[in-house]
Motif scaffolding. Sequence first.
Motif, PDB file in Angstrom:
ATOM      1  N   LYS A  35       0.814  -1.219   0.000  1.00  0.00           N
ATOM      2  CA  LYS A  35       0.000   0.000   0.000  1.00  0.00           C
ATOM      3  C   LYS A  35       0.849   1.272   0.000  1.00  0.00           C
ATOM      4  CE  LYS A  35      -3.484  -2.691   0.084  1.00  0.00           C
ATOM      5  NZ  LYS A  35      -4.207  -2.952  -1.180  1.00  0.00           N
ATOM      6  N   THR A  36       2.158   1.140   0.119  1.00  0.00           N
ATOM      7  CA  THR A  36       3.059   2.300   0.036  1.00  0.00           C
ATOM      8  C   THR A  36       4.042   2.031  -1.098  1.00  0.00           C
ATOM      9  OG1 THR A  36       4.317   1.248   1.839  1.00  0.00           O
ATOM     10  CG2 THR A  36       2.881   3.098   2.416  1.00  0.00           C
ATOM     11  N   TYR A  58      -4.402  -4.374  13.753  1.00  0.00           N
ATOM     12  CA  TYR A  58      -3.184  -4.226  12.966  1.00  0.00           C
ATOM     13  C   TYR A  58      -1.965  -4.692  13.773  1.00  0.00           C
ATOM     14  CZ  TYR A  58      -5.847  -1.085   9.871  1.00  0.00           C
ATOM     15  OH  TYR A  58      -6.770  -0.540   9.012  1.00  0.00           O
ATOM     16  N   SER A  71      -2.000  -5.521   7.927  1.00  0.00           N
ATOM     17  CA  SER A  71      -3.420  -5.747   8.170  1.00  0.00           C
ATOM     18  C   SER A  71      -3.754  -7.141   7.658  1.00  0.00           C
ATOM     19  CB  SER A  71      -4.269  -4.701   7.445  1.00  0.00           C
ATOM     20  OG  SER A  71      -5.640  -5.040   7.515  1.00  0.00           O
ATOM     21  N   TRP A 120       2.178  -1.843   4.845  1.00  0.00           N
ATOM     22  CA  TRP A 120       2.644  -0.471   4.672  1.00  0.00           C
ATOM     23  C   TRP A 120       4.039  -0.319   5.287  1.00  0.00           C
ATOM     24  CZ3 TRP A 120      -2.116  -1.987   6.235  1.00  0.00           C
ATOM     25  CH2 TRP A 120      -3.257  -1.440   5.611  1.00  0.00           C
ATOM     26  N   VAL A 122       6.000   2.851   6.788  1.00  0.00           N
ATOM     27  CA  VAL A 122       5.674   4.243   7.121  1.00  0.00           C
ATOM     28  C   VAL A 122       6.607   4.743   8.225  1.00  0.00           C
ATOM     29  CG1 VAL A 122       3.248   4.154   6.420  1.00  0.00           C
ATOM     30  CG2 VAL A 122       3.897   3.380   8.713  1.00  0.00           C
ATOM     31  N   ASP A 127       0.464   6.930  10.322  1.00  0.00           N
ATOM     32  CA  ASP A 127       0.483   7.256   8.900  1.00  0.00           C
ATOM     33  C   ASP A 127      -0.412   6.310   8.099  1.00  0.00           C
ATOM     34  OD1 ASP A 127       2.233   9.343   9.354  1.00  0.00           O
ATOM     35  OD2 ASP A 127       4.019   8.180   8.853  1.00  0.00           O
ATOM     36  N   VAL A 128      -0.820   5.209   8.703  1.00  0.00           N
ATOM     37  CA  VAL A 128      -1.801   4.308   8.100  1.00  0.00           C
ATOM     38  C   VAL A 128      -3.178   4.797   8.534  1.00  0.00           C
ATOM     39  CG1 VAL A 128      -2.651   1.930   7.981  1.00  0.00           C
ATOM     40  CG2 VAL A 128      -0.191   2.371   8.140  1.00  0.00           C
TER      41      VAL A 128
END
Length: 272
Positions: A35-36, A58, A71, A120, A122, A127-128
Amino acid sequence: MPESPEVQALAEQLDERMAGHVITAISGVDPRIVKTRNRPPASIEGARIDGVRRFGKYLGFDLDGQWLVLSFGRNGWIRLRQDGTPDPDDRGYAVAAVTLDDGAQMQFVETGDFLAAAAWVVDAPDDVAGVAGLGPDPISPDFDSADLERAMGSRRKQIKALLQEQRSLAGIGNAYSDEILHRARLSPMRHAAALTTDERARLYQAVVDVMRRAVDDRRGVPADGLKRAKIAAMAVHGRGGQACPVCGDTIADHVFGGASAQLCPTCQPEIV
């Protein structure tokens, strides 16, 4: 779906096993989980793991200035391979693998037909967006009745849906919402606004008792056995057609408003 008691037990096990170790390789990453895009999982190779923490449902890995956040979606989980030895639970397929400096490997696996697992990299867990939007956590010792009152307020929302709303309360899913409502002797179709003072007090106590007891019961259960332990501990969830352990009435499967629940008609009467 993994819920906070199982994720908490998993986080504690991973923290004990992985903290202080260096990530030597990230392999087999399914690009659909990333996702990033500007910070792919491969960018954390060489990072030292300072700790593993849970945020609602999470899982977060503290990597000394950056975080890997996972996740699980509906059917994701973690499979550990200690020093190359296969984990006894080989269901599902790996969507990423993290190899440590001692040869152990953590596999991020998807056990369902639909891929919903996500990852992610981060600077901070908040940040999520899903983490940043989490409501108060019933497992936290700081959680009190005022937190539940703020979540419910005078909302005309069915309490089962409200319990699962992550921005209202973190970490509760379909299974534990059924267990909480059975413990509180409340129908899942009731609206938060309609609950009496006594019912609100019962609901708060049930939330705390069910969620914290589940965390205590899952501690020490190996990662590959946590899902089975959760299922075995359920009083009503997933037990439609069986006898209620409290009153002996038959547990019912109930579908309403696009949702489903298992409940005891005697312990949890619907009040019109």
